[in-house]
Design a protein around this motif. Sequence first.
Motif, PDB file in Angstrom:
ATOM      1  N   GLY A  52       2.664   6.485   5.434  1.00 20.31           N
ATOM      2  CA  GLY A  52       1.525   5.880   4.754  1.00 20.31           C
ATOM      3  C   GLY A  52       0.220   6.505   5.223  1.00 20.31           C
ATOM      4  N   LEU A  53       0.056   6.592   6.538  1.00 18.87           N
ATOM      5  CA  LEU A  53      -1.186   7.123   7.086  1.00 18.87           C
ATOM      6  C   LEU A  53      -1.313   8.620   6.812  1.00 18.87           C
ATOM      7  N   LEU A  54      -0.184   9.325   7.041  1.00 14.12           N
ATOM      8  CA  LEU A  54      -0.213  10.783   6.883  1.00 14.12           C
ATOM      9  C   LEU A  54      -0.608  11.168   5.459  1.00 14.12           C
ATOM     10  N   PHE A  55       0.043  10.510   4.497  1.00 14.25           N
ATOM     11  CA  PHE A  55      -0.189  10.898   3.111  1.00 14.25           C
ATOM     12  C   PHE A  55      -1.507  10.341   2.568  1.00 14.25           C
ATOM     13  N   SER A  56      -2.138   9.460   3.333  1.00 12.28           N
ATOM     14  CA  SER A  56      -3.440   8.949   2.901  1.00 12.28           C
ATOM     15  C   SER A  56      -4.578   9.743   3.516  1.00 12.28           C
ATOM     16  N   LEU A  57      -4.209  10.564   4.475  1.00 13.99           N
ATOM     17  CA  LEU A  57      -5.237  11.327   5.174  1.00 13.99           C
ATOM     18  C   LEU A  57      -6.008  12.219   4.213  1.00 13.99           C
TER      19      LEU A  57
END
Lengths: 402, 225
Positions: A379-384
């Motif tokens: 979630g975090l990685l792809f929202s970066l």
Amino acid sequence: MKTTDIARYALGSLNGARSRTALMLLAMSIGVASVLVLTSLGEAARRYVSGEFASLGTNLVIVLPGRTETAGGEPSMLIGDTPRALTLGDARALLRSSVIRRVAPLNIGSAPVSYGGLERDIPIWGSTAELLEIRHWRMGLGRFLPKAEWDRASPVCVLGQKVRKELFGNQPVLGEWVRIGDRRFRVIGILESAGESLGVAVEDMVIVPVASIQRLFNTSSLFRILVEARSREAIPRVIEHITRTIRERHQGEEDITVITQDAVLATFDDILQALTLTVAGIAAISLGVAGILIMNVMLVAVAQRTTEIGLLKALGAPGQQIVNLFLAEAALLSLLGAGLGVVIGLAGNGLIGYFYPDLPMGTPLWAFAAAIGVALGTGLLFSLLPARRAARLDPVQALARR
Amino acid sequence: MITLENIQRIFPVGDQKVHALRDINLHISAGEYLSIMGPSGSGKSTLLNLLGLLDRPDAGHYRLDGQDITPLSDKQQARLRRERIGFVFQFFHLVPRLTAAQNIELPMMLAGQPVDERQRRVQQALKDMGITDRADHRPDQLSGGQRQRVAIARATVMQPGLLLADEPTGNLDRASGKDVVDILETLQQRGITLIIVTHDPTLGERAQRCLHMVDGAIVNDTASP
Ligand SMILES: Nc1ncnc2c1ncn2[C@@H]1O[C@H](COP(=O)(O)OP(=O)(O)OP(=O)(O)O)[C@@H](O)[C@H]1O
Ligand SMILES: [Mg+2]
């Protein structure tokens, strides 16, 4: 900006785009659920196999004649005429050790068994009273082999459930005489049905004293010697004792193979662990797909909220704060999705457990941690990327048009 | 308060360059009431955005309260925007999912101020704008004039020294436009520096000082004959 404010603001914008949020939650929860269900299945397989091994007998050490173990499989004919045969004397000699609790010599053959005109070829096991405890079998009816001298070829036998059904139907069976090969045996007990125990059909066998089977097949050698160690820790000493004793008895030749339950189990365990991890990896791919979907939807969200982002910048939000706001949204989504996924996954496990009650379903704790961690990570990685894009937005352009 | 020296702003458009601002020199004192007028495309918004630190000049120096802001980092500029500058836009730019009160609270939330202080100031701002009864309404439940009042409350709630308004009445009817101008002028009388970009000559002439821009340059400044 305060953490609670960030969380509230992120929650507000998630709530403001319900269908988008629902879509991402769905993707995330399916990913997490599949990780949970698939690892649980792998874990269940591992537990199932361990369980099977435990039912085979604990602290079991198996002695085979010959240096190396070759192919296994169900023996149909008497085996035992390898380089130097194991004998009842060898088996008895093993008993003289404090680390060994029980010893059961074993011979296996196949012979026609008949009663009242019915006849069938059935695997015949020749052993002693100790076999019952070593293999953790139970009696359904009557008694097991008598604890008599191993050399006494008493004409008694114990039947598996299936044999009994086929030969006797519903008639009383204890005390009846059956013919095995060219000898007559009195039925003294019926084994309790234990299903299939790692390739051994407990229901479909006849057990006679070891001396009797040796006479029946006219041999003095043994197929195997089953040894039960006093404890798991004692197993190395048991192996040492066995090899020393047999070497002494076989003129210094170490012509046996000793297999421990542990070694076999460990191998299976490794294989199944690898299987579980592989399957978990495959499931993680679905989480990756969820991550890409999240990225996509986030990018759309950034595009749709251009004005809002421009406004936040005009009101004095530095780029990092905007990144934080979007990452907070992603983190919230991931956590909610993971929570939902855990619920779905557990429900799925429950369903599988309901339809396949034999499978010991259970999710290992690490799978929960991994699923939630990976969900948060993706979630975090792809929202970066979307978050960075939002932070780099030019406020003048963003506010220029509605 | 504000000093611009030889400010240039050039936008590359394809192979060509658009000189949105050519060599702007300007001094604005604290508490001034200034209007910027001129034809469409003359660079009024570009100048205002530059003054508001939303944009950076390609050449020249900008001093705000004696401090040269051109070398400041984005983060430092964001801080100045937060604490010293308020914006009012033609299209209000309220966050649609937030209530009037929440929209006004936004800059204080970004600044990380304590909640009770925020509540107090929001109530005060709502009262000053005469929209206390609209506190819990969302922007789509408000009239244009009310929306702009929420926007002004939001722009001034941090008590900035400089208020920038880009055609604040451009989207309003005459009556609510006048209300908004009255509010802005009241704020100016209380000491805020007010700069308004407008196409409306009557509004422009109300200011103590009028700038007239044509093609990226200031062609007339009533303060310097
Ligand atoms: N991002 C940009 N890229 C390219 N050209 C731009 C950009 N922003 C502004 N311009 C150009 O700079 C010039 C000045 O624009 P600006 O928006 O400041 O005009 P304005 O005086 O505010 O006009 P209006 O009264 O219509 O709002 C125009 O020619 C415009 O096309
Ligand atoms: Mg403009």
